[in-house]
Design a protein around this motif. Structure first.
Motif, PDB file in Angstrom:
ATOM      1  N   VAL A   1       9.651 -43.154 -82.499  1.00 26.82           N
ATOM      2  CA  VAL A   1       9.002 -42.680 -81.270  1.00 26.82           C
ATOM      3  C   VAL A   1       9.768 -41.495 -80.693  1.00 26.82           C
ATOM      4  N   GLY A   2      11.093 -41.585 -80.711  1.00 26.23           N
ATOM      5  CA  GLY A   2      11.907 -40.488 -80.184  1.00 26.23           C
ATOM      6  C   GLY A   2      11.687 -39.195 -80.940  1.00 26.23           C
TER       7      GLY A   2
ATOM      8  N   ALA B   1      10.126 -35.790 -79.436  1.00 23.59           N
ATOM      9  CA  ALA B   1      10.988 -34.609 -79.446  1.00 23.59           C
ATOM     10  C   ALA B   1      10.308 -33.415 -80.100  1.00 23.59           C
ATOM     11  N   SER B   2       9.434 -33.672 -81.067  1.00 24.34           N
ATOM     12  CA  SER B   2       8.789 -32.576 -81.787  1.00 24.34           C
ATOM     13  C   SER B   2       7.437 -32.190 -81.188  1.00 24.34           C
ATOM     14  N   ALA B   3       6.956 -32.975 -80.227  1.00 25.99           N
ATOM     15  CA  ALA B   3       5.631 -32.717 -79.656  1.00 25.99           C
ATOM     16  C   ALA B   3       5.717 -31.742 -78.488  1.00 25.99           C
ATOM     17  N   ARG B   4       4.634 -31.031 -78.280  1.00 22.45           N
ATOM     18  CA  ARG B   4       4.545 -30.110 -77.137  1.00 22.45           C
ATOM     19  C   ARG B   4       3.995 -30.863 -75.939  1.00 22.45           C
ATOM     20  N   LEU B   5       4.717 -30.794 -74.816  1.00 24.88           N
ATOM     21  CA  LEU B   5       4.307 -31.439 -73.580  1.00 24.88           C
ATOM     22  C   LEU B   5       3.872 -30.381 -72.574  1.00 24.88           C
ATOM     23  N   VAL B   6       2.845 -30.706 -71.804  1.00 25.08           N
ATOM     24  CA  VAL B   6       2.388 -29.777 -70.762  1.00 25.08           C
ATOM     25  C   VAL B   6       2.153 -30.549 -69.472  1.00 25.08           C
ATOM     26  N   ASP B   7       2.317 -29.849 -68.343  1.00 24.24           N
ATOM     27  CA  ASP B   7       2.026 -30.474 -67.056  1.00 24.24           C
ATOM     28  C   ASP B   7       0.532 -30.316 -66.745  1.00 24.24           C
ATOM     29  N   PRO B   8       0.036 -30.897 -65.639  1.00 24.06           N
ATOM     30  CA  PRO B   8      -1.404 -30.824 -65.347  1.00 24.06           C
ATOM     31  C   PRO B   8      -1.940 -29.405 -65.193  1.00 24.06           C
ATOM     32  N   GLU B   9      -1.060 -28.436 -64.908  1.00 18.62           N
ATOM     33  CA  GLU B   9      -1.498 -27.039 -64.808  1.00 18.62           C
ATOM     34  C   GLU B   9      -1.447 -26.315 -66.146  1.00 18.62           C
TER      35      GLU B   9
ATOM     36  N   ASP C   1      16.291 -38.463 -72.139  1.00 15.31           N
ATOM     37  CA  ASP C   1      17.119 -39.634 -71.835  1.00 15.31           C
ATOM     38  C   ASP C   1      16.574 -40.452 -70.672  1.00 15.31           C
ATOM     39  N   CYS C   2      15.298 -40.310 -70.394  1.00 15.40           N
ATOM     40  CA  CYS C   2      14.669 -41.044 -69.294  1.00 15.40           C
ATOM     41  C   CYS C   2      14.061 -42.362 -69.783  1.00 15.40           C
ATOM     42  N   TYR C   3      13.888 -43.283 -68.843  1.00  9.39           N
ATOM     43  CA  TYR C   3      12.906 -44.341 -69.066  1.00  9.39           C
ATOM     44  C   TYR C   3      11.549 -43.639 -69.108  1.00  9.39           C
ATOM     45  N   LYS C   4      10.670 -44.099 -69.978  1.00  3.92           N
ATOM     46  CA  LYS C   4       9.384 -43.414 -70.129  1.00  3.92           C
ATOM     47  C   LYS C   4       8.241 -44.423 -70.099  1.00  3.92           C
ATOM     48  N   GLY C   5       7.177 -44.003 -69.466  1.00  7.89           N
ATOM     49  CA  GLY C   5       5.925 -44.745 -69.553  1.00  7.89           C
ATOM     50  C   GLY C   5       4.951 -43.932 -70.375  1.00  7.89           C
ATOM     51  N   LEU C   6       4.507 -44.468 -71.500  1.00  8.23           N
ATOM     52  CA  LEU C   6       3.510 -43.786 -72.323  1.00  8.23           C
ATOM     53  C   LEU C   6       2.151 -44.380 -71.967  1.00  8.23           C
ATOM     54  N   TYR C   7       1.305 -43.544 -71.362  1.00  2.00           N
ATOM     55  CA  TYR C   7       0.026 -44.023 -70.853  1.00  2.00           C
ATOM     56  C   TYR C   7      -1.098 -43.596 -71.783  1.00  2.00           C
ATOM     57  N   PHE C   8      -1.588 -44.540 -72.589  1.00  2.00           N
ATOM     58  CA  PHE C   8      -2.686 -44.300 -73.525  1.00  2.00           C
ATOM     59  C   PHE C   8      -3.994 -44.544 -72.772  1.00  2.00           C
TER      60      PHE C   8
ATOM     61  N   ASN D   1      14.537 -44.945 -76.242  1.00  2.00           N
ATOM     62  CA  ASN D   1      13.192 -45.030 -76.819  1.00  2.00           C
ATOM     63  C   ASN D   1      12.873 -46.375 -77.476  1.00  2.00           C
ATOM     64  N   SER D   2      13.700 -47.376 -77.249  1.00  2.13           N
ATOM     65  CA  SER D   2      13.332 -48.722 -77.665  1.00  2.13           C
ATOM     66  C   SER D   2      12.271 -49.251 -76.699  1.00  2.13           C
ATOM     67  N   VAL D   3      11.433 -50.144 -77.183  1.00  2.00           N
ATOM     68  CA  VAL D   3      10.310 -50.649 -76.387  1.00  2.00           C
ATOM     69  C   VAL D   3      10.784 -51.747 -75.440  1.00  2.00           C
ATOM     70  N   ILE D   4      10.531 -51.554 -74.145  1.00  2.00           N
ATOM     71  CA  ILE D   4      10.782 -52.605 -73.161  1.00  2.00           C
ATOM     72  C   ILE D   4       9.576 -53.520 -73.100  1.00  2.00           C
TER      73      ILE D   4
END
Length: 427
Positions: free
Chosen positions: A151-152, A156-164, A175-182, A267-270
């Motif tokens: 997952v990491g 890391a290789s994906a392109r991320l964009v903000d709402p704009e 290095d954040c806690y992350k919520g992946l919202y499908f 990136n381990s699953v909580i």
């Protein structure tokens, strides 16, 4: 040497073309074990088997990889099993091993056949459950054994964009806690859940300052994705990252939407059940919802009861009694889960239940007496239940002994539901 979990679930011996074969003889460092779930009556299996035979032969003759396959048959007739197996050059679980076949199907979450699961024989770790799809897409085994990216690595290789539409550096949330919202704009449950998640997002970040959400879209057009993303305050995988979205869904075994997966900074699953966790904990008291060795039985656990054996201590539901149940079970659960990690086998889950709708429905289903305290291990997939003997004091010591006997197959199973007179009438 085979991993102990494989020896337990598959057995020490399997069936070869010339007699029994010790499982440990075909396992070891760098050896890949393929579990092939199939049946003679299954038309797609009969189509796929020749493809798998070709790949099996190619891998063993032309690559450095050491592959062995074991047929786990769903046939109900031994003649059909033998006829099907005659076309295969590999090993098989004996037809008579019905319980092991059921256990393996549960352990590797087989919902349809044909299915090919690849496992590291030395560690027992699953490499991929999508072996059938990999054989079809890579018949020359150029990328065998098809180890998925972590997952990491995907993020890391994906392109991320903000709402704009502005790019967001993946390093900023590495290095954040992350919520992946499908989620998706066309999905009515998603459209109902998304505003709740948006309203809670600031509180989530205050509760866990090092937290970020990422939208993983299942939208059908770029326009729908942009419109939907504009309603969210967090980044999204860019529209062109179709492969990354698919990899994340496959790796995290996302079966439907909306799904909220919470990841730790490494990136381990909580939890993959963030939606249900949020529904039960809207005030985010337990956020980011780490797993617990002992949980209070709730509606969201019902699917888990079907998938894996569970120990339940039934109480009268009073707060003091629920706490008593947790205190009794916690040392047993922590020791058991340390010795029997999730990876590589069916792991007993531990719950305390009260006298509520959920607890009552489980009692009714398993035909349990309405007494407290009551300790039971339920295994619906096997149709079995095990009860701590009547008159035995419920304590950490007695529950520990009960679990030890269960683990060592020293308990006699009872049918989870008594046979009806009609079912037992053979006249």
């Amino acid at each position: 040497m085979a991993h102990p979990s494989l020896l337990k679930s598959i057995g020490e011996e399997v069936m070869g073309k010339n007699g029994q074969v010790q499982l440990s003889q075909v396992c070891g460092p760098d050896r890949i074990l393929g579990l092939y779930f199939a049946a003679h009556w299954c038309a797609p299996c009969r189509v796929f088997t020749p493809q798998l035979v070709a790949l099996y032969t190619h891998v063993r003759e032309n690559t450095k990889h050491q592959l062995e396959i074991i047929l786990v048959s769903s046939d109900t007739d031994e003649a059909a099993f033998r006829d099907h197996y005659a076309d295969m050059p590999w090993l098989a679980l004996p037809f008579s091993e019905t319980k092991r076949k059921v256990r393996l199907s549960r352990q590797y979450k087989v919902t349809s056949i044909p299915m090919l699961v690849l496992v590291e024989s030395r560690s027992g770790r699953v490499i991929t459950r999508a072996g059938r799809e990999m054989v079809t897409s890579d018949p020359e085994a150029l990328h065998f054994p098809w180890r998925p990216r972590s997952v990491g690595d995907i993020l890391a290789s994906a392109r991320l964009v903000d709402p704009e539409g502005q790019e967001v550096a993946s390093e900023d949330i590495k290095d954040c806690y992350k919520g992946l919202y499908f989620s998706a704009h066309w999905c009515p449950p998603c459209k109902a859940f998304t505003p709740q998640l948006v309203a809670a997002y600031d509180k989530m970040k205050k509760k866990e300052e090092n937290f970020s959400m990422i939208f993983i879209s299942s939208d059908r057009s770029e326009e729908s994705w942009r419109t939907y993303h504009s309603s969210m305050p967090w980044p999204s995988l860019a529209w062109e990252e179709e492969e990354g979205r698919g990899e994340l869904a496959a790796t995290l075994e996302v079966k439907g939407i909306p799904t909220l997966v919470i990841l730790a900074p490494d990136n381990s699953v909580i939890t993959t059940d963030g939606r249900a966790e949020f529904s039960e904990d809207p005030d985010l008291v337990r956020f980011p919802w780490p797993s617990q060795s002992v949980e209070v039985l709730a509606a969201r656990h019902m699917s888990r009861l079907q998938d894996t054996p569970c120990l339940i201590l039934f109480t009268d539901g009073e707060a003091a009694e629920v706490q008593f149940g947790r205190d009794v079970l916690l040392p047993v659960a922590e020791e058991y889960l340390l010795e029997h990690p999730q990876e590589g086998g069916l792991t007993l889950q531990f719950f305390v239940a009260g006298e509520d709708e959920v607890g009552d429905s489980v009692r009714d289903y398993a035909c349990l007496e309405d007494v407290v305290p009551l300790v039971a291990i339920l295994d619906p997939a096997q149709g079995a239940k095990y009860l701590l003997e009547e008159g035995v004091e419920v304590s950490t010591a007695t529950v520990h002994n009960f679990v030890t006997r269960y683990t060592n197959d020293k308990l006699t199973p009872l049918p989870i539901r008594p046979l009806t007179p009609a079912a037992t009438n053979t006249s």
